[in-house]
Design a protein around this motif. Structure first.
Motif, mmCIF file in Angstrom:
data_model
loop_
_atom_site.group_PDB
_atom_site.id
_atom_site.type_symbol
_atom_site.label_atom_id
_atom_site.label_comp_id
_atom_site.label_asym_id
_atom_site.label_seq_id
_atom_site.Cartn_x
_atom_site.Cartn_y
_atom_site.Cartn_z
ATOM 1 N N HIS A 290 9.052 -2.662 2.919
ATOM 2 C CA HIS A 290 10.026 -1.869 2.018
ATOM 3 C C HIS A 290 9.719 -2.184 0.509
ATOM 4 O O HIS A 290 10.666 -2.014 -0.114
ATOM 5 C CB HIS A 290 11.543 -2.409 2.477
ATOM 6 C CG HIS A 290 12.039 -1.923 3.783
ATOM 7 N ND1 HIS A 290 12.313 -0.943 4.043
ATOM 8 C CD2 HIS A 290 12.048 -2.900 4.948
ATOM 9 C CE1 HIS A 290 12.670 -1.106 5.478
ATOM 10 N NE2 HIS A 290 12.313 -2.141 5.698
ATOM 11 N N GLY A 291 8.660 -2.574 0.160
ATOM 12 C CA GLY A 291 8.154 -2.539 -1.094
ATOM 13 C C GLY A 291 8.196 -3.802 -1.579
ATOM 14 O O GLY A 291 8.315 -4.869 -0.759
ATOM 15 N N SER A 292 7.719 -4.170 -2.806
ATOM 16 C CA SER A 292 7.397 -5.438 -3.366
ATOM 17 C C SER A 292 6.085 -6.007 -2.967
ATOM 18 O O SER A 292 5.295 -6.748 -3.573
ATOM 19 C CB SER A 292 8.436 -6.403 -3.195
ATOM 20 O OG SER A 292 8.717 -6.729 -2.162
ATOM 21 N N LEU A 293 5.925 -5.775 -1.464
ATOM 22 C CA LEU A 293 4.645 -6.510 -1.202
ATOM 23 C C LEU A 293 3.732 -5.420 -0.622
ATOM 24 O O LEU A 293 2.326 -5.628 -0.841
ATOM 25 C CB LEU A 293 4.928 -7.290 0.233
ATOM 26 C CG LEU A 293 5.644 -8.915 -0.132
ATOM 27 C CD1 LEU A 293 5.877 -9.491 1.200
ATOM 28 C CD2 LEU A 293 4.838 -9.727 -1.217
ATOM 29 N N ALA A 294 4.319 -4.341 -0.079
ATOM 30 C CA ALA A 294 3.543 -3.223 0.541
ATOM 31 C C ALA A 294 4.816 -2.536 0.774
ATOM 32 O O ALA A 294 5.887 -2.531 1.126
ATOM 33 C CB ALA A 294 2.560 -3.478 1.636
ATOM 34 N N ASN A 295 4.226 -1.045 1.315
ATOM 35 C CA ASN A 295 5.239 0.145 1.789
ATOM 36 C C ASN A 295 4.583 0.594 3.020
ATOM 37 O O ASN A 295 3.180 1.167 2.933
ATOM 38 C CB ASN A 295 5.435 1.076 0.726
ATOM 39 C CG ASN A 295 6.195 2.060 1.312
ATOM 40 O OD1 ASN A 295 5.513 3.407 1.165
ATOM 41 N ND2 ASN A 295 7.448 1.914 1.650
ATOM 42 N N LYS A 296 5.538 0.628 3.931
ATOM 43 C CA LYS A 296 5.266 1.368 5.099
ATOM 44 C C LYS A 296 5.711 2.792 5.069
ATOM 45 O O LYS A 296 6.817 3.192 4.827
ATOM 46 C CB LYS A 296 5.754 0.525 6.402
ATOM 47 C CG LYS A 296 5.294 1.278 7.694
ATOM 48 C CD LYS A 296 5.766 0.520 9.098
ATOM 49 C CE LYS A 296 5.456 0.992 10.149
ATOM 50 N NZ LYS A 296 6.232 0.242 11.377
ATOM 51 N N LEU A 297 4.862 3.703 5.645
ATOM 52 C CA LEU A 297 4.987 5.254 5.640
ATOM 53 C C LEU A 297 6.517 5.460 6.437
ATOM 54 O O LEU A 297 6.423 5.120 7.319
ATOM 55 C CB LEU A 297 3.975 5.947 6.305
ATOM 56 C CG LEU A 297 4.341 7.758 6.311
ATOM 57 C CD1 LEU A 297 4.501 8.150 4.613
ATOM 58 C CD2 LEU A 297 3.115 8.433 6.941
ATOM 59 N N GLY A 298 7.540 5.863 5.700
ATOM 60 C CA GLY A 298 8.778 6.199 6.255
ATOM 61 C C GLY A 298 9.875 4.911 5.977
ATOM 62 O O GLY A 298 11.075 5.205 6.186
ATOM 63 N N ALA A 299 9.518 3.944 5.630
ATOM 64 C CA ALA A 299 10.188 2.871 5.300
ATOM 65 C C ALA A 299 10.752 3.024 3.981
ATOM 66 O O ALA A 299 10.226 3.094 2.790
ATOM 67 C CB ALA A 299 9.543 1.527 5.520
ATOM 68 N N PRO A 300 12.178 2.899 3.696
ATOM 69 C CA PRO A 300 12.613 2.949 2.339
ATOM 70 C C PRO A 300 12.459 2.020 1.607
ATOM 71 O O PRO A 300 12.483 0.714 1.960
ATOM 72 C CB PRO A 300 14.108 3.223 2.749
ATOM 73 C CG PRO A 300 14.565 2.386 4.074
ATOM 74 C CD PRO A 300 13.403 2.804 4.798
ATOM 75 N N TRP A 301 12.407 2.401 0.107
ATOM 76 C CA TRP A 301 12.301 1.420 -0.961
ATOM 77 C C TRP A 301 14.019 0.669 -1.003
ATOM 78 O O TRP A 301 15.018 1.403 -0.999
ATOM 79 C CB TRP A 301 12.229 2.194 -2.187
ATOM 80 C CG TRP A 301 12.020 1.210 -3.549
ATOM 81 C CD1 TRP A 301 13.106 0.967 -4.306
ATOM 82 C CD2 TRP A 301 11.135 0.037 -3.804
ATOM 83 N NE1 TRP A 301 13.032 -0.054 -5.176
ATOM 84 C CE2 TRP A 301 11.881 -0.404 -5.100
ATOM 85 C CE3 TRP A 301 9.810 -0.052 -3.638
ATOM 86 C CZ2 TRP A 301 11.051 -1.351 -5.856
ATOM 87 C CZ3 TRP A 301 9.153 -0.958 -4.220
ATOM 88 C CH2 TRP A 301 9.632 -1.761 -5.384
#
Length: 268
Positions: free
Chosen positions: A205-216
């Motif tokens: 969910h951000g700050s470290l990484a972002n997974k496609l489809g996961a919200p900020w």
């Protein structure tokens, strides 16, 4: 020496015949228990009958059983959205933003005129477009339930959902008061709990990484974040692909849920 060895390995040697017989008896008993007795005690139709029990215990597929045992249908609708990194990019983005801005007029009461909520509804400004698109599609199909959102998305085409997603993603994200603080992320956000199958929140969910489809997640209303985590934990929300959020949330303690909510909501 050879004569002595031949006398040892001989049917006339009672020690030899006894040991071989005992080993063979143990092998046959183990095979009976493992391939016939225990499998036959199962209620699964896969193991009914002698041949089925042996084949099932040995892992041999019995494809003809599929006719009488169809796949178990899920008890609730699940998300069927397939996301790719390129699906909401490319030519026509400017037109999508314009069309999406018009469609978003129906959303302003809850999500604000510029995608920043004044209530306990999620902020959409600057949100990842694939995440918005997935949730809108899930509201349409019933994979995610909401008495408010369900009637709002009825009649919207797939292109309408794409336009809305691209429009909100184009808006400036709400500034986060306190975002410049040097306070480190707490454990559940930064490291999770590997021994309990809890991934770090920031890895998706951000700050470290972002997974496609996961919200900020930051900044979002505290009440909204807590209600969604608890819904995943008790299974009333079930539109996460492969159940990853349900698996994480159900292993979190109430203190960990509160701490993660406070971390993401404190930057409002």
């Amino acid at each position: 020496m050879n004569d002595k060895r031949s006398r040892l390995v001989s049917l006339r040697n009672p020690w030899f015949t006894t040991s071989v017989g005992a080993t063979l008896a143990l092998f046959l008993f183990s095979a009976f228990v493992g391939f016939i007795w225990l499998p036959s005690a199962q209620d699964d139709a896969l193991f009914k009958g002698l041949l089925n029990a042996i084949c099932g215990a040995a892992g041999i597929p019995r494809t003809w059983l599929s006719e009488t045992n169809p796949p178990v249908a899920p008890k609730v609708p699940l998300s069927t959205v397939i996301l790719t990194p390129e699906m909401l990019s490319g030519p026509g983005m400017r037109e999508s933003v314009g069309r999406g801005a018009t469609l978003a007029l129906r959303c302003t009461m809850c999500h604000g005129a510029r995608g920043v909520s004044a209530a306990n509804t999620p902020n959409l400004a600057g949100q990842y477009s694939p995440s918005i698109y997935k949730e809108l599609r899930d509201f349409q199909t019933g994979a995610r339930t909401s008495a408010i959102m369900a009637p709002m998305v009825v009649g919207l085409s797939d292109q309408d959902l794409r336009d809305l997603s691209i429009y909100y993603a184009s808006l400036p994200r709400e500034p986060s008061p306190g975002a410049d603080d040097a306070s480190p992320a707490l454990g559940i956000v930064a490291t999770g709990s590997p021994m309990r199958n809890i991934a770090p929140c920031g890895s998706c969910h951000g700050s470290l990484a972002n997974k496609l489809g996961a919200p900020w997640l930051s900044p979002q209303p505290r009440a909204y974040l807590k209600s969604q985590l608890e819904a995943f934990a008790n299974g009333t929300r079930h539109n996460d692909v492969s159940g990853q959020m349900r698996n994480v949330a159900r292993h979190m303690t109430q203190d960990e849920i509160n701490a993660s909510v406070d971390y993401y909501a404190e930057k409002r």
